[in-house]
Design an enzyme around this catalytic site. Structure first.
Site, PDB file in Angstrom:
ATOM      1  N   ASN A 221      43.692  55.595  48.386  1.00 36.87           N
ATOM      2  CA  ASN A 221      44.861  55.058  49.076  1.00 36.87           C
ATOM      3  C   ASN A 221      45.942  56.131  49.129  1.00 36.87           C
ATOM      4  O   ASN A 221      45.760  57.243  48.641  1.00 36.87           O
ATOM      5  CB  ASN A 221      45.366  53.781  48.394  1.00 36.87           C
ATOM      6  CG  ASN A 221      45.711  54.005  46.933  1.00 36.87           C
ATOM      7  OD1 ASN A 221      46.598  54.779  46.607  1.00 36.87           O
ATOM      8  ND2 ASN A 221      44.983  53.333  46.039  1.00 36.87           N
ATOM      9  N   LYS A 299      25.446  64.583  49.758  1.00 38.12           N
ATOM     10  CA  LYS A 299      26.301  64.173  50.871  1.00 38.12           C
ATOM     11  C   LYS A 299      25.508  63.361  51.889  1.00 38.12           C
ATOM     12  O   LYS A 299      24.411  63.753  52.291  1.00 38.12           O
ATOM     13  CB  LYS A 299      26.896  65.411  51.551  1.00 38.12           C
ATOM     14  CG  LYS A 299      27.784  65.078  52.744  1.00 38.12           C
ATOM     15  CD  LYS A 299      28.287  66.333  53.419  1.00 38.12           C
ATOM     16  CE  LYS A 299      29.074  65.998  54.679  1.00 38.12           C
ATOM     17  NZ  LYS A 299      29.544  67.209  55.385  1.00 38.12           N
ATOM     18  N   PRO A 316      37.369  46.911  37.699  1.00 38.22           N
ATOM     19  CA  PRO A 316      38.030  46.156  36.626  1.00 38.22           C
ATOM     20  C   PRO A 316      39.510  45.969  36.934  1.00 38.22           C
ATOM     21  O   PRO A 316      40.148  46.838  37.528  1.00 38.22           O
ATOM     22  CB  PRO A 316      37.811  47.028  35.395  1.00 38.22           C
ATOM     23  CG  PRO A 316      37.541  48.403  35.926  1.00 38.22           C
ATOM     24  CD  PRO A 316      36.824  48.198  37.221  1.00 38.22           C
ATOM     25  N   ASP A 317      40.047  44.833  36.517  1.00 43.31           N
ATOM     26  CA  ASP A 317      41.471  44.533  36.702  1.00 43.31           C
ATOM     27  C   ASP A 317      42.214  45.004  35.454  1.00 43.31           C
ATOM     28  O   ASP A 317      42.273  44.295  34.446  1.00 43.31           O
ATOM     29  CB  ASP A 317      41.659  43.034  36.916  1.00 43.31           C
ATOM     30  CG  ASP A 317      43.069  42.679  37.384  1.00 43.31           C
ATOM     31  OD1 ASP A 317      44.008  43.377  36.964  1.00 43.31           O
ATOM     32  OD2 ASP A 317      43.214  41.722  38.152  1.00 43.31           O
ATOM     33  N   ILE A 318      42.755  46.206  35.523  1.00 41.97           N
ATOM     34  CA  ILE A 318      43.378  46.825  34.344  1.00 41.97           C
ATOM     35  C   ILE A 318      44.609  46.042  33.901  1.00 41.97           C
ATOM     36  O   ILE A 318      44.797  45.768  32.709  1.00 41.97           O
ATOM     37  CB  ILE A 318      43.736  48.289  34.641  1.00 41.97           C
ATOM     38  CG1 ILE A 318      42.476  49.077  35.006  1.00 41.97           C
ATOM     39  CG2 ILE A 318      44.440  48.924  33.443  1.00 41.97           C
ATOM     40  CD1 ILE A 318      42.757  50.481  35.510  1.00 41.97           C
ATOM     41  N   LYS A 350      50.630  37.037  41.996  1.00 44.75           N
ATOM     42  CA  LYS A 350      50.122  38.093  41.124  1.00 44.75           C
ATOM     43  C   LYS A 350      50.687  37.962  39.716  1.00 44.75           C
ATOM     44  O   LYS A 350      49.966  38.149  38.731  1.00 44.75           O
ATOM     45  CB  LYS A 350      50.469  39.459  41.716  1.00 44.75           C
ATOM     46  CG  LYS A 350      49.835  40.627  40.982  1.00 44.75           C
ATOM     47  CD  LYS A 350      50.032  41.929  41.746  1.00 44.75           C
ATOM     48  CE  LYS A 350      49.268  43.074  41.087  1.00 44.75           C
ATOM     49  NZ  LYS A 350      49.365  44.334  41.862  1.00 44.75           N
TER      50      LYS A 350
END
Length: 413
Positions: A221, A299, A316-318, A350
């Site tokens: 991102n 590649k 994983p949701d840290i 959230k």
């Protein structure tokens, strides 16, 4: 000494002269909204910028400014004023007022009160950047800090004179947070710009994560890491021991910080676990939500059958993992929410889903400069409600987040 809730606090507010004096009216309003009693004293210069009537109307008490008032001083009123307050706040504190405080002058009501008080003093400086950076001002600040005076701010940004840099008075919300922290620990001589987090361990995550597809491609991102790195620097400046766990970024490492470099979400999760225990966890990184289920060792080539199909699995949701720990959970957990639409609604969801204490929410919709830019405009979402902070530099946002963190930690055993 016993902590004092802001709802029962008696604040003596000394308003110095300067264009930032207008912010003091908002500070009075916010303190009164929280139940504090505010007695205002204005210097002669302050009365050139705002009227005593405005301050009196908002505070609900007559404004004091005359050291030689026959009525107010009949019973040595300045001594009573200086000692009846729970906290003395100077906002704005001009270069001239700081110099007079350093020298122990008592040539008007404001400086006489400051010399006569036996209560803590918190100052919010405001001046031109060159005045702030002048060696004489910095010497005065060092001496005042050594004398036990606490500081909040100044912020960095554009000024009324057209210059840019440090010297803007901290926003009223940040000053209120510093006041709350001072009242929560009235016996401390801490500086809210230097040792507010002394002895605390703060973990900060920053930047993006890169999830490899093959040796040359990845899912990522646009996060630059500027906000997370600024938070780490501000926390060090507040006296904390800081572990900064960062994805791939181009910004320099903040001095005084322990830096752990990672690339993927799973590497970041492992680094966070290894860095615990901590007093606070600030999850400023933009962690990729997904990764491919199988990383190719070579590649991927273009073929006659078109683009390959990527099978994604959830990372994983840290933030949730740290927030919901049954052991080694930090006292304060702060998350970030970067949204393109329905910012408040998504941030509230959230906050509830992740189980953290605060969410710093902002918009990354088209036309904003949050990703990659130097400024930010955030909302602070908590169980107590929503705070809207004005647009400011990421450095200033970081300093306010750290001030809020100090307040939150002061509320916890």
């Amino acid at each position: 000494m016993t902590p004092i809730p802001i709802s029962a606090a008696r604040v003596l507010l000394i308003i110095g002269g300067g264009i930032a004096a207008y912010k003091s009216l908002e500070l009075i309003r916010r303190l009164r909204d929280q139940g504090a009693s505010v007695q205002v004293v204005m210097t002669a210069s302050a009365r050139e910028f705002i009227t005593p009537l405005s301050a009196s109307t908002l505070s609900g008490q007559p404004v004091r400014h005359d050291l030689f008032s026959l009525t107010d001083e009949a019973l040595i009123g300045h001594i009573e004023l200086s000692r009846s307050a729970d906290l003395v706040v100077v906002a704005p504190a001009t270069a001239n007022l700081l110099a007079r405080m350093t020298g122990g002058l008592a040539d008007d009501l404001a400086t006489t009160l400051l010399l006569a008080t036996d209560k803590r003093v918190l100052v919010a400086p405001a001046m031109n950047v060159r005045m702030w950076l002048h060696p004489a001002t910095q010497r005065n600040i060092d001496q005042l800090k050594a004398d036990g005076v606490a500081f909040v701010g100044p912020d960095e940004g554009p000024m009324a004179c057209g210059e840019y840099g440090p010297g803007r008075m901290a926003e009223p919300t940040a000053i209120v947070e510093a006041i709350e922290a001072a009242l929560a620990r009235p016996g401390d001589s801490q500086d809210f710009d230097g040792v507010a987090l002394s002895g605390r361990h703060v973990i900060v995550t920053s930047g993006p994560t890169y999830e490899p597809i093959d040796p040359v491609r990845f899912i990522g991102n646009r996060s630059s890491g500027r906000q997370g790195h600024a938070i780490a620097q501000a926390a060090v400046g507040a006296g904390a021991k800081v572990t900064l766990i960062t994805g791939p970024v181009a910004v320099p490492d903040p001095p005084g910080v322990t830096v752990v470099r990672v690339e993927t979400a799973r590497e970041m999760q492992a680094a966070v676990e290894a860095a615990l225990p901590a007093d606070a966890f600030i999850s400023a990184a933009a962690v990729a939500d997904w990764r491919v289920d199988r990383v190719e060792t070579e590649k991927i080539k273009k073929g006659e059958y078109g683009a390959p199909t990527l099978h994604l699995v959830e990372n994983p949701d840290i933030l949730a993992g740290v927030s919901k720990k049954t052991s080694q959970r930090p006292s304060v957990v702060i998350g970030f929410a970067a949204e393109t639409e329905q910012v408040v609604a998504h941030a509230k969801t959230k906050l509830r889903r992740k189980g953290c204490d605060l969410i710093i929410a902002n918009s990354v919709a088209k036309g904003t400069t949050t990703f990659g830019g130097d400024s930010n405009e955030v909302l602070v979402i908590s169980a107590d409600g929503i705070e809207s902070w004005p647009a400011m530099t990421k450095i200033s946002v970081a300093e306010r987040i750290v001030a809020r963190l100090a307040t939150e930690l002061a509320k916890r055993p």
